[in-house]
Design a protein around this motif. Sequence first.
Motif, mmCIF file in Angstrom:
data_model
loop_
_atom_site.group_PDB
_atom_site.id
_atom_site.type_symbol
_atom_site.label_atom_id
_atom_site.label_comp_id
_atom_site.label_asym_id
_atom_site.label_seq_id
_atom_site.Cartn_x
_atom_site.Cartn_y
_atom_site.Cartn_z
ATOM 1 N N ASP A 1 -11.164 2.073 -6.576
ATOM 2 C CA ASP A 1 -9.829 1.591 -6.955
ATOM 3 C C ASP A 1 -8.852 2.757 -7.103
ATOM 4 O O ASP A 1 -7.706 2.684 -6.653
ATOM 5 C CB ASP A 1 -9.901 0.811 -8.271
ATOM 6 C CG ASP A 1 -10.574 -0.545 -8.111
ATOM 7 O OD1 ASP A 1 -10.761 -0.981 -6.953
ATOM 8 O OD2 ASP A 1 -10.910 -1.155 -9.143
ATOM 9 N N LYS A 2 -9.305 3.818 -7.744
ATOM 10 C CA LYS A 2 -8.427 4.962 -8.002
ATOM 11 C C LYS A 2 -8.022 5.660 -6.710
ATOM 12 O O LYS A 2 -6.859 6.072 -6.541
ATOM 13 C CB LYS A 2 -9.139 5.946 -8.925
ATOM 14 C CG LYS A 2 -8.357 7.222 -9.230
ATOM 15 C CD LYS A 2 -7.203 6.976 -10.170
ATOM 16 C CE LYS A 2 -6.549 8.271 -10.599
ATOM 17 N NZ LYS A 2 -5.437 8.038 -11.538
ATOM 18 N N GLU B 1 -16.772 1.285 -8.481
ATOM 19 C CA GLU B 1 -15.566 0.454 -8.402
ATOM 20 C C GLU B 1 -14.344 1.220 -8.901
ATOM 21 O O GLU B 1 -13.265 1.163 -8.298
ATOM 22 C CB GLU B 1 -15.765 -0.822 -9.222
ATOM 23 C CG GLU B 1 -14.574 -1.774 -9.154
ATOM 24 C CD GLU B 1 -14.813 -3.028 -9.968
ATOM 25 O OE1 GLU B 1 -13.934 -3.923 -9.913
ATOM 26 O OE2 GLU B 1 -15.852 -3.117 -10.649
#
Length: 330
Positions: A31-32, A27
């Motif tokens: 996200d990054k 995750e």
Amino acid sequence: MPPDPPDSEQLVLAFLAEAGDEFVSGEAISDKLGLTRAAVWKHVEALRAHGYRVEAVPARGYRLAAVPDRLTALELRPLLDTHDLGQVLHSYEELGSTNDRARELAEEGAAHGEVVIAETQTAGRGRRGRAWISPPHRNLYFSAVLRPELPPSRAAELTLVASLAVCDALRSAGVAAGIKWPNDVLAGGRKIAGILTELAAEPEKVDWVVIGVGVNVNARAEDFPEELRGEATSVAIERGLPAPRALLAAACLGRLEAWLDAHAERGFAPIRDAWRERSVTLGREVLVRTDGRELAGRAEDIDDLGALLVRTPERVERILAGDVQLLRPR
């Protein structure tokens, strides 16, 4: 072959490398990097196929456990902290000579900082046309295209800049390296690295310079021809254990860019001072072969253009090019 472009796979690798021994959740990576969880998994599988060992633990994520000993953009880009050098990287399994390929690219308009790197060379060259022994997957063979704002009369300074960079990178790897004028790097009195500089210039301006670097990293004694085994060494021989080639390549490029920046901003003076500190030539009795003649004397200094000053019984000789043999210890 076009240069290796940055892509999501490299970004995932860089993210894992930055985390070191820590696990990173899928995750957090998605996200990054703006990827789906499925895309992250796909890139992790691709890295595994390339030889990376990526551990996956439920509820903890991914961890980079081991990397392959290769020299492509995938391995090098996450390690580079340069603004120009190596940001465009041309990597090859085999080349005749990285310098020859870099010269071709320079003539075709390659930008400052483009780098050619190969796992092996079939026709590697040193100074004065000598062969550079290039066993596959053991050492570093790379060439950088530079476009400095220099008159041709100052181009020779860049050879000393490069020798400084390689010496510093080797010292950071735990090797007690020093420089023999003008461009050989020694460890324990034996050659561990060399630099080959080639250029094209107009009367008032350098068009391009190619700096070729060969570093013996993980070569064993048996990798050298028998006649060179007493004269050549490697990082692995000096340290007693192998070294990660990608880390050393990144260190060489980082040091080279730092010294090039210092040279561009402050001129040759800081290069000269640093070179003196790392020299294994100055203060030694030497035999110099140059221009079809030999002369013996004491190497006293380098001048403000990088020429070697040798005091003979008759006078101080200024050596612009030649082979230097160290005759006895300090």
